[in-house]
Design a protein around this motif. Structure first.
Motif, PDB file in Angstrom:
ATOM      1  N   PRO A  40       0.844  -1.206   0.000  1.00  0.00           N
ATOM      2  CA  PRO A  40       0.000   0.000   0.000  1.00  0.00           C
ATOM      3  C   PRO A  40       0.877   1.252   0.000  1.00  0.00           C
ATOM      4  CG  PRO A  40      -0.752  -1.584   1.638  1.00  0.00           C
ATOM      5  CD  PRO A  40       0.588  -2.063   1.162  1.00  0.00           C
ATOM      6  N   TYR A  41       0.491   2.221  -0.804  1.00  0.00           N
ATOM      7  CA  TYR A  41       1.338   3.400  -0.997  1.00  0.00           C
ATOM      8  C   TYR A  41       0.482   4.660  -1.040  1.00  0.00           C
ATOM      9  CZ  TYR A  41       4.684   6.540  -3.295  1.00  0.00           C
ATOM     10  OH  TYR A  41       5.500   7.591  -3.600  1.00  0.00           O
ATOM     11  N   VAL A  42       0.903   5.670  -0.280  1.00  0.00           N
ATOM     12  CA  VAL A  42       0.254   6.981  -0.293  1.00  0.00           C
ATOM     13  C   VAL A  42       1.314   8.019  -0.646  1.00  0.00           C
ATOM     14  CG1 VAL A  42      -0.995   8.728   1.015  1.00  0.00           C
ATOM     15  CG2 VAL A  42      -1.416   6.293   1.472  1.00  0.00           C
ATOM     16  N   GLY A  43       1.126   8.698  -1.768  1.00  0.00           N
ATOM     17  CA  GLY A  43       2.079   9.717  -2.188  1.00  0.00           C
ATOM     18  C   GLY A  43       1.451  11.101  -2.147  1.00  0.00           C
ATOM     19  N   ILE A  44       2.096  12.029  -1.460  1.00  0.00           N
ATOM     20  CA  ILE A  44       1.647  13.417  -1.388  1.00  0.00           C
ATOM     21  C   ILE A  44       2.627  14.240  -2.227  1.00  0.00           C
ATOM     22  CG2 ILE A  44       1.094  15.344   0.147  1.00  0.00           C
ATOM     23  CD1 ILE A  44       1.057  13.221   2.450  1.00  0.00           C
ATOM     24  N   VAL A  45       2.110  14.923  -3.224  1.00  0.00           N
ATOM     25  CA  VAL A  45       2.959  15.656  -4.164  1.00  0.00           C
ATOM     26  C   VAL A  45       2.436  17.074  -4.307  1.00  0.00           C
ATOM     27  CG1 VAL A  45       3.881  15.719  -6.510  1.00  0.00           C
ATOM     28  CG2 VAL A  45       3.381  13.514  -5.434  1.00  0.00           C
ATOM     29  N   HIS A  46       3.349  18.042  -4.282  1.00  0.00           N
ATOM     30  CA  HIS A  46       2.922  19.419  -4.514  1.00  0.00           C
ATOM     31  C   HIS A  46       2.791  19.672  -6.009  1.00  0.00           C
ATOM     32  CE1 HIS A  46       2.919  23.850  -4.514  1.00  0.00           C
ATOM     33  NE2 HIS A  46       2.398  23.711  -3.308  1.00  0.00           N
ATOM     34  N   GLU A  47       1.888  20.569  -6.366  1.00  0.00           N
ATOM     35  CA  GLU A  47       1.676  20.891  -7.777  1.00  0.00           C
ATOM     36  C   GLU A  47       2.956  21.350  -8.456  1.00  0.00           C
ATOM     37  OE1 GLU A  47      -1.076  23.865 -10.572  1.00  0.00           O
ATOM     38  OE2 GLU A  47      -1.585  23.596  -8.442  1.00  0.00           O
ATOM     39  N   ALA A  48       3.839  21.984  -7.712  1.00  0.00           N
ATOM     40  CA  ALA A  48       5.107  22.446  -8.294  1.00  0.00           C
ATOM     41  C   ALA A  48       5.891  21.282  -8.881  1.00  0.00           C
ATOM     42  CB  ALA A  48       5.935  23.158  -7.226  1.00  0.00           C
ATOM     43  N   ALA A  49       5.882  20.140  -8.194  1.00  0.00           N
ATOM     44  CA  ALA A  49       6.616  18.967  -8.688  1.00  0.00           C
ATOM     45  C   ALA A  49       6.018  18.465  -9.998  1.00  0.00           C
ATOM     46  CB  ALA A  49       6.592  17.859  -7.628  1.00  0.00           C
ATOM     47  N   LEU A  50       4.711  18.615 -10.150  1.00  0.00           N
ATOM     48  CA  LEU A  50       4.054  18.163 -11.377  1.00  0.00           C
ATOM     49  C   LEU A  50       4.418  19.039 -12.568  1.00  0.00           C
ATOM     50  CD1 LEU A  50       0.453  17.512  -9.975  1.00  0.00           C
ATOM     51  CD2 LEU A  50       2.269  15.824 -10.320  1.00  0.00           C
ATOM     52  N   ARG A  51       4.745  20.282 -12.296  1.00  0.00           N
ATOM     53  CA  ARG A  51       4.992  21.241 -13.381  1.00  0.00           C
ATOM     54  C   ARG A  51       6.472  21.389 -13.714  1.00  0.00           C
ATOM     55  NH1 ARG A  51       0.459  23.835 -14.921  1.00  0.00           N
ATOM     56  NH2 ARG A  51      -1.341  23.776 -13.511  1.00  0.00           N
ATOM     57  N   MET A  52       7.350  20.741 -12.959  1.00  0.00           N
ATOM     58  CA  MET A  52       8.783  20.767 -13.271  1.00  0.00           C
ATOM     59  C   MET A  52       9.035  19.904 -14.503  1.00  0.00           C
ATOM     60  SD  MET A  52      10.272  22.678 -10.922  1.00  0.00           S
ATOM     61  CE  MET A  52      11.985  22.169 -10.812  1.00  0.00           C
ATOM     62  N   GLN A  53       9.623  20.465 -15.546  1.00  0.00           N
ATOM     63  CA  GLN A  53       9.792  19.736 -16.802  1.00  0.00           C
ATOM     64  C   GLN A  53      11.200  19.138 -16.916  1.00  0.00           C
ATOM     65  OE1 GLN A  53       8.332  21.713 -20.335  1.00  0.00           O
ATOM     66  NE2 GLN A  53       6.501  22.469 -19.286  1.00  0.00           N
ATOM     67  N   PHE A  54      11.514  18.210 -16.032  1.00  0.00           N
ATOM     68  CA  PHE A  54      12.796  17.511 -16.118  1.00  0.00           C
ATOM     69  C   PHE A  54      12.804  16.632 -17.373  1.00  0.00           C
ATOM     70  CE2 PHE A  54      12.474  18.220 -11.485  1.00  0.00           C
ATOM     71  CZ  PHE A  54      13.670  18.903 -11.284  1.00  0.00           C
TER      72      PHE A  54
END
Length: 284
Positions: free
Chosen positions: A168-182
């Motif tokens: 079981p896995y719960v991931g908390i991610v900020h929107e900033a991480a989603l928008r970083m274009q690595f």
């Protein structure tokens, strides 16, 4: 009992917990040795992870220390038994820093994993190209072989989701991480699509903290919280410039549990989070 060198984090953790049990029982190492019918040096070696200890010896020590928590004792016994197992990450021993292998071991044995990321996406949910783009930014620059070893290792860590009983896995991610274009737009779009698909799995919950949430607890944090069979056996892993840092003392564990709870309270629901991830993927 044979001695060993370079114990893993989990082996060191077993040694630490055995010392804590002895101290909670109010016994000195000398007194514990007398109960075992051995000398103080043997107890010191066990508590320093310099000597292997089997499950039966763990149960004997716990009995001598009058530990009332059977779940804890059996968890420690399982840790002792696991030292004989061979795992996929052993192939990387001597090729990657030990901290990478310790993360693999902790994730493999965790009963549940919670993570929080504010700049990067969770390692367990990264695509190969996204991970490669990250490792290519390491300073000083890594050799191509070292980059590929790290990428391969990160991909193999995801095996805990392919088991018959996935973790079981719960991931908390900020929107900033989603928008970083690595890695550029194409790599980012593929990564976000993969992330949205991962959120459909029954064992995976993703929660996004949107920009609209404003300030939030844990800003800038990168936390991996691996739960054990007993809260006392939980582990926190934090990133640092010198590699992974692990903590397992009761107070930090309680604080990081509370922190993750607070971060979740600032996040969107799983369905709202998935909608936002898909929206950002379309806009990339």
């Amino acid at each position: 009992m044979a001695s060993r060198t370079a114990p893993t984090y989990r082996q060191r953790r077993l040694a630490t917990e055995l010392r804590r049990l002895r101290e909670q029982a109010g016994l000195t190492a000398q007194q514990a040795a007398a109960l075992l019918g051995t000398d103080r040096t043997m107890v010191a070696h066990i508590e320093a992870a310099r000597t292997k200890v089997n499950a039966e010896r763990v149960r004997q020590l716990a009995c001598n220390y009058a530990c009332p928590n059977d779940t804890l004792v059996e968890g420690l016994a399982a840790m002792a038994d696991a030292r004989r197992d061979e795992h996929w990450w052993d192939e990387y021993r001597g090729k990657l820093p030990d901290g990478f292998l310790d993360i693999s071991e902790i994730e493999y044995y965790a009963t549940r994993i919670r993570t929080a990321q504010t700049v990067h996406l969770p390692g367990l949910l990264q695509t190969e190209e996204h991970a490669r783009a990250l490792f290519e930014l390491v300073v000083p620059k890594l050799r191509r072989l070292d980059v590929e070893l790290r990428v391969a290792h990160r991909m193999e860590r995801q095996a805990i989701f392919a088991r018959d009983d996935p973790t079981p896995y719960v991931g908390i991610v900020h929107e900033a991480a989603l928008r970083m274009q690595f890695g550029g737009r194409d790599v980012t779009r593929e990564q976000l699509t993969y992330l949205a698909e991962a959120a459909d799995r029954e064992n995976i919950t993703l929660r996004v903290i949107p920009f609209s949430a404003g300030s939030f607890h844990g800003a800038g944090q990168s936390v991996l919280y691996a739960e054990g069979p007993e809260p006392q056996l939980d582990t926190v892993q934090l990133d640092s410039a010198y590699g992974p840092y692990f903590t397992d003392s009761p107070t930090p564990l309680a604080n990081y549990r509370a922190l993750l709870d607070l971060m979740e309270s600032s996040a969107l629901s799983p369905s709202e989070s998935q909608t936002l991830i898909k929206s950002i993927a379309r806009d990339v």
